[in-house]
Design an enzyme around this catalytic site. Structure first.
Site, PDB file in Angstrom:
ATOM      1  N   GLY A 180     128.263   2.967 102.319  1.00  0.00           N
ATOM      2  CA  GLY A 180     127.790   2.135 103.426  1.00  0.00           C
ATOM      3  C   GLY A 180     128.546   0.839 103.611  1.00  0.00           C
ATOM      4  O   GLY A 180     129.165   0.610 104.663  1.00  0.00           O
ATOM      5  N   GLN A 205     120.412  -2.782  92.619  1.00  0.00           N
ATOM      6  CA  GLN A 205     120.838  -1.395  92.839  1.00  0.00           C
ATOM      7  C   GLN A 205     121.298  -0.740  91.551  1.00  0.00           C
ATOM      8  O   GLN A 205     120.980   0.419  91.277  1.00  0.00           O
ATOM      9  CB  GLN A 205     122.000  -1.345  93.834  1.00  0.00           C
ATOM     10  CG  GLN A 205     121.582  -1.414  95.271  1.00  0.00           C
ATOM     11  CD  GLN A 205     122.681  -0.872  96.172  1.00  0.00           C
ATOM     12  OE1 GLN A 205     122.837   0.330  96.327  1.00  0.00           O
ATOM     13  NE2 GLN A 205     123.437  -1.752  96.767  1.00  0.00           N
ATOM     14  N   GLU A 239     125.254   4.662  93.722  1.00  0.00           N
ATOM     15  CA  GLU A 239     125.074   5.808  92.836  1.00  0.00           C
ATOM     16  C   GLU A 239     125.725   5.660  91.466  1.00  0.00           C
ATOM     17  O   GLU A 239     125.411   6.406  90.539  1.00  0.00           O
ATOM     18  CB  GLU A 239     125.569   7.080  93.548  1.00  0.00           C
ATOM     19  CG  GLU A 239     124.639   7.444  94.690  1.00  0.00           C
ATOM     20  CD  GLU A 239     125.265   8.341  95.736  1.00  0.00           C
ATOM     21  OE1 GLU A 239     124.899   9.524  95.784  1.00  0.00           O
ATOM     22  OE2 GLU A 239     126.106   7.873  96.525  1.00  0.00           O
TER      23      GLU A 239
HETATM   24 MO1  MOS Z   1     123.747   9.898  98.524  1.00  0.00          MO
HETATM   25  S1  MOS Z   1     122.878  11.433  97.383  1.00  0.00           S
HETATM   26  O1  MOS Z   1     125.343  10.494  98.664  1.00  0.00           O
HETATM   27  O2  MOS Z   1     122.963  10.039 100.068  1.00  0.00           O
END
Ligand code: MOS
Length: 713
Positions: free
Chosen positions: A507, A612, A679
């Site tokens: 993002g 995060q 992530e």
């Molecule tokens: Mo994340 S699982 O790449 O939306």
């Protein structure tokens, strides 16, 4: 062009700009828009595993007062496209998996809709089903590509002879279970049929992604669909795409034109409608010299996909770039099953793949009688072993060393079962983290400046609780060289300039690049056309995210084509350390301390970034110890489909979590020098905990989650 973003707002721990709205409860989430005269939808779900619906009796439901309509495949509006089998909602009576939408009731209240849905009788003809993943199936197949578009299999050198002749070898199989996407806010939609068009308020990671999908299914031009989502209560990956609930809501809206139609999935429905993480069976073979240097690495993955729509998780990609080994192979094989559709979830690929690889590295360190940090350092590649491109930046060794220093690793006695305190066995473990750096095409941004000196920054970005509102405002302020107070950001609406989805931790990299480019153009025009003075009527510019970062990164190195993604391997890295306590009598595992040291490029906002990464590590703890969807092979049903029985780590499970980073801007990734952090935090945590459990107990658990029964055996 040598413009660089000067660091004023970026890097500051600005409080969340949306914080006051959230604290006061006035931030509108999808289901909460105060719209007049709503109707409510409750879905019907197939009660067989696979087969077809042979009869519908909706008379009792229709006879209920204040029921507006009963929808089944017999009367559902025809969609313009049924190419996507997941989204061809109610287009036939076929049942592809248990729980698939078989209809819906629309009523004046949510309670009436739900009650009436229980009165609809569906008759079925069931077929024999196939829901079991095993490595001995004779129908495992190689998909054409795996998720993220990577190659299914890779081979360098000649693995088998290299393994056969290695001084030290490891051959172990690791498994990870089915896990379900469960952001705190369930999937929710309000759909309104407006003349030809549709207005949709929904919980999503990308308003434009939903708009494109809905438009194509309903035969509309994208601008006829408006999707609004300023606040989303967590994504987990399941909100990156439209799922059947959005389509069902839009379909229901068509039946009651002009009325808002509300649909939220129950927690139980979340377990069949919005994706899940495939279980994985991963065989890892390592060959090394007695000095710990890898000569061979094979990572062979068996996992599953829904029969009606293929999703191939990229589980072994981490083994292509983590360590230098001249002979390497990775493979992915799928079983196609009569189950709901699996999809992306919380670092798809890296999260399960690195559990296997980083557990195996720990086993190899023990086999070589070597410190696991030293083993990793010894296998550090000079370039990406797969593409042979240099890394844009790679600070794994620094993360391992600095993390070890902060964690107190040097005090560790390497032998297992060395520490006991009052009936608890205590151990520590380490594992590496990694996640690719993505920027997704299709993002533009508009910046409008008024003669009052205020800047409106517009793009269809999403904030799924991560801090986008705040971080993009900081980026815009620095790119415009104005204080953050002069910037008014607007995101989360498809009426704004198109933006790529929040997926793959991309993002900020994508949206921030587009905003930085728009700011650059605006400032150039302000000088060239307006001599530095904003005209009374103001002006605006719109810019696309460039293929190349528009300017050198913060370190001032990058100078142009080809795009850096074709010149460099770009990944974030980290090292995670865990301390565990295992009860000597019961096998109960506690994790009093986790420490993560990350290389995620430049950190835009330390406060939201820490949050995060801490959240990611908590996901990792949850994956290590708790999360496990239990599939009953007789029915194809996930029996623990609620929060009473599918446990996600909560406060009582989480001890001290320390989050640190190097804060070194990457010179090539994008104008901000960021790498993405959504992530990275979950990757490696489970292995660090499993490695610590081994250190504490001498028991190697290769099958997640690490439950006490596995330690008592
Ligand atoms: Mo994340 S699982 O790449 O939306």
């Amino acid at each position: 062009m040598t413009t660089t973003i000067t660091s004023r707002a970026v890097g500051a721990s600005l409080d969340r700009l949306d914080g006051p709205l959230k604290v006061r409860g006035t931030a509108t989430y999808a289901y909460e828009w105060p719209l007049d005269n709503p109707a409510y939808v409750f879905p019907l779900q197939a009660e067989i595993t696979v087969g077809r619906i042979t009869g519908v009796d909706a008379r009792a439901a229709q006879a209920e007062p204040r029921v507006l309509a009963v929808l089944t495949h017999e009367n559902a509006p025809k969609l313009a496209s049924t190419d996507d089998a997941e989204l061809a909602v109610l287009q036939s009576g076929q049942v592809a998996f248990r729980g698939q939408f078989a209809g819906a009731v629309i009523a004046e209240t949510a309670e009436i809709a739900r009650h009436a849905a229980s009165l609809v009788r569906l008759d079925y003809q069931a077929r024999a089903h196939d829901v079991e993943l095993r490595t001995d199936r004779d129908d495992l197949y190689a998909p054409e590509l795996i998720n993220s578009g990577a190659e299914t299999d890779t081979a360098r050198g000649d693995v088998d002879p290299a393994l056969a002749s290695a001084a030290v070898t490891l051959d172990a199989t690791y498994t990870t279970p089915m896990e379900h996407n469960n952001p705190l806010e369930p999937h929710a939609t309000i759909a309104i049929s407006t003349g030809e068009g549709l207005t949709i308020y929904c919980a999503t990671q990308g308003v434009h992604t939903i708009r494109e999908t809905v438009a194509s299914l309903f035969g509309l031009d994208p601008p006829q669909v408006r999707v609004i989502s300023p606040h989303t209560g967590g994504g987990f990956g399941s909100k990156a795409f439209a799922h059947p609930d959005v389509i069902l809501a839009a379909m229901a809206a068509r039946l009651v034109p002009g009325r808002p139609v509300k649909l939220t999935l129950t927690r139980q429905q979340m377990f069949s409608q919005v994706g899940y993480r495939t279980p994985t069976i991963q065989r890892i073979r390592l060959g090394a010299g007695t000095d710990g240097r890898l000569t061979a690495l094979a990572h062979d993955v068996v996992e599953q996909t829904a029969k009606i729509k293929e999703f191939a998780e990229q589980t072994a990609v981490c083994s292509r770039m983590m360590y230098a080994a001249p002979h390497r192979r990775t493979t992915h094989r799928l079983a196609a099953l009569d189950l709901p559709l699996n999809s992306i979830m919380r670092a798809p690929g890296e999260a399960p793949g690195m559990f296997a690889l980083e557990s195996a590295m720990d086993e190899l360190a023990l086999a070589c009688d070597m410190d696991p940090i030293e083993l990793r350092i010894r296998n550090e590649p000079e370039v990406d072993p797969d593409s042979e491109r240099p890394f844009s930046s790679r600070n794994l060794i620094a993360c391992l060393r600095e993390g070890a220093r902060r964690f107190g690793w040097e005090r560790r006695d390497p032998s297992p079962q060395a520490r006991k305190e009052a009936g608890w066995l205590i151990g520590t473990g380490v594992a590496a983290s990694t996640y690719p750096v993505f920027r997704l095409p299709g993002t533009s941004a508009t910046i409008r400046v008024g003669s009052d000196g205020r800047y409106s920054v517009l793009t269809g970005a999403a904030d799924i609780g991560t801090g986008t509102w705040t971080a993009l405002t900081q980026i815009a302020a620095d790119a415009l060289e104005v204080p953050v107070e002069d910037v008014d950001l607007r995101i989360g609406d498809s009426a704004l300039p198109a933006a790529a989805v929040e997926g793959g931790s991309s993002g900020i990299n994508s949206w921030g690049s587009a905003i930085a480019e728009a700011a650059r153009v605006l400032r150039a025009r302000l000088e060239s056309e307006y001599s530095g003075t904003v005209p009374a009527e103001g002006f605006e510019v719109t810019a696309e995210m460039p293929d190349n970062p528009y300017a050198p990164g913060p370190l001032g190195v990058f100078t142009g084509a080809p795009p850096p993604g074709e010149r460099f391997a770009m990944h974030a890295f980290g090292a995670q350390f865990a301390e565990v306590r295992v009860n000597g009598d019961t096998g109960e595992v506690r994790v009093p301390r986790l420490l993560g040291m990350f290389d995620a490029g430049r950190i835009i906002n330390p406060k939201t970034a820490r949050s995060q990464l801490l959240g990611g590590m908590t996901w990792g703890l949850s994956m290590a110890l708790h999360e496990h969807s239990v599939l009953d092979p007789r029915s194809g049903h996930v029996v623990n489909h609620d929060f009473a029985t599918y446990h996600i780590a909560t406060n009582a499970d989480v001890g001290v979590v320390e989050v640190h980073w190097l804060d070194e801007a990457d010179p090539y990734t994008n104008p901000m020098g960021s790498k993405g952090i959504g992530e990275l935090g979950i990757v490696g945590t489970a292995a660090a905990i499993a490695n610590a459990v081994h250190h504490a107990t001498g028991v190697r658990v290769r099958d997640l989650p690490i439950t006490l029964d596995k330690l008592l055996q």
